[in-house]
Design an enzyme around this catalytic site. Sequence first.
Site: not given
Ligand code: GLU
Length: 608
Positions: A417, A435, A456, A459, A483-484, A505-506
């Site tokens: 992201t 992202t 996405e 997720d 999401s994070s 970073g997920g």
């Molecule tokens: N898809 C993830 C989220 O929405 C973000 C992925 C990432 O930041 O690497 O939390």
Amino acid sequence: MGVRRSMRTTVALVGTIAVAGVGLLAPAQAAPDRQQSDPPPKQPVATGSGGAVATVDADATAAGLEVLRRGGNAVDAAVAAAAALGVSEPFSAGIGGGGFFVYYDARSGEVSTLDGRESAPATATATRFINPATGQPLAFLEARVSGLSVGTPGTLATWAEALDRWGRRSLARNLAPAIDLAEDGFVVDQTFRSQVEANAAIFADFPATAELYLPGGAPPAVGTVLPNPDLAATYRQIARHGTDVFYEGPIADEIAATVQDPPVRDGATRVVRPGDLTADDLAGYEVIEREPTLVDYRGLQVYGMPPPSSGGSTVGEALNILENYDLGAMDEAQALHHYLEATALAFADRNRYVGDPDVVDVPLDELLSQEFADERACLLDPDAAAPKPVAPGVPDGDYGACATSAEPAAVADDGSTTHLTTADRWGNVVAYTLTIEQTGGSGIAVPGRGFLLNNELTDFNFAPTQGSAPDPNLPGPDKRPRSSMAPTIVLDGDGDPLLALGSPGGATIIGTVLQTLVNRIDLGMDLPTALAAPRLFQPNAVNTSAEPAIDGGPLGAILEDVYRHTLMPTPEIGAATAIEFLGKHRLQAVAEPVRRGGGSAAVLHPRR
Ligand code: GLU
């Protein structure tokens, strides 16, 4: 220009890649067909006045700065920078994806958020990622590289909505620097090349993607100038005709066709499952305004992104837990132990309770209440790490003795992201995380359009994770995956902006934002030091991810030997950007000095 708008608010909350690395192609040997040129200068810290931009990329920061210089505000700069990232960071950002936009308005003193998250097709069901032949969840890679993982993109609608509400310039004008960049090309750096290498086997299976990112059949060499004329044309069409060409016009039809019949190369052996996204899903897409999350931390107001992101609620709950301790009086290892344990407790609750609030009932005000956090804090042993995973709490408004319930659940989340932070001369601030999910998204480009489609929807949880309790994050019709992402704006005791930050970073995003806040607010580091400091992350799992500077050093030894954490070496966590407001109109933009090759910070008038 048609603006897609929807006003929906949640309750006010106050106090309240790994991809197949096989078959990598050899580096491109052929000389680039454009003359090589230097990328704009890149520095991780800039201090001055008049506005600021911090992104992961020098071209994107330059685009944002150009817009500020021409009288645009923080929102204009954010859109210009994001559009440029669609060119030079296409594996993390782009109009094929989604994101969350947090905005502080200097005139009203209010913080607002826009949810531009991708949504599932109207036909999605809870068993979307179950293989009908086996009854088992699909392998992640098979789910990712498929039409099934593609959600309705929200990024372009977010730009239009943000500009319509708060911008000073049109979408067309803010797209101009990105159109130039796409036409002229950007200089490929090592990070870009590595991202292509990691995806080469996937990209090679989709001719439209290979044409963009495997010029001559191989990853572009570092130093190559890489244009994207198709994206330039797409942006130009949007600039001329508005966002309807994307959501209701020819591009919507092309996206739907690509998802429903992924354009795989002849002879590819990969199983690429078709998806069910339709032009109607695109036509019905809405950006949603949501009330930000808000917690008070040490007299500061910390605003974040509410569900469907778990960023605001998880950062907020962990801060509320940490409010019980004087971290500033602790040594670094003790403070980090508290940070890790608070993160694990908050993750247990995130996993159990947070999903799309328009589909599941998220007890958000309870999750963010100080009373709930205080009850959770009594499970935090100041001397030793709790065995993981810890169980979630019961956010029912009835708190007292330490109590737990339900089976614990694990979290698995990774991807890529990008986060950007902007501010302007009027004092407006943007924290925007966007992202396409994994680095390279689904790997599927829309033929002739110059952008990749997201993955996405991976997720969502593929199968129930909460034992006998309902899982808040299973797929469903029109549902947005949890999401994070945690774009965050912190106001001081007077309600003036103090900090804005975020990271990719997920799931680790939550740790990166939280640890940076703790470093800055509690541990007395200045912002560049707080952001550069080695990171740890504990998502309620047996292992704590630790960057090498901690894992191999004395701090790591204390965390393992004294506090009994199990550290797992992790090369790099996050790639944050931030801005601090230093008073008297001075501000400091900060990006990574090293991670992901270093980011790019700039201010309009550098301090002499
Ligand atoms: N898809 C993830 C989220 O929405 C973000 C992925 C990432 O930041 O690497 O939390």
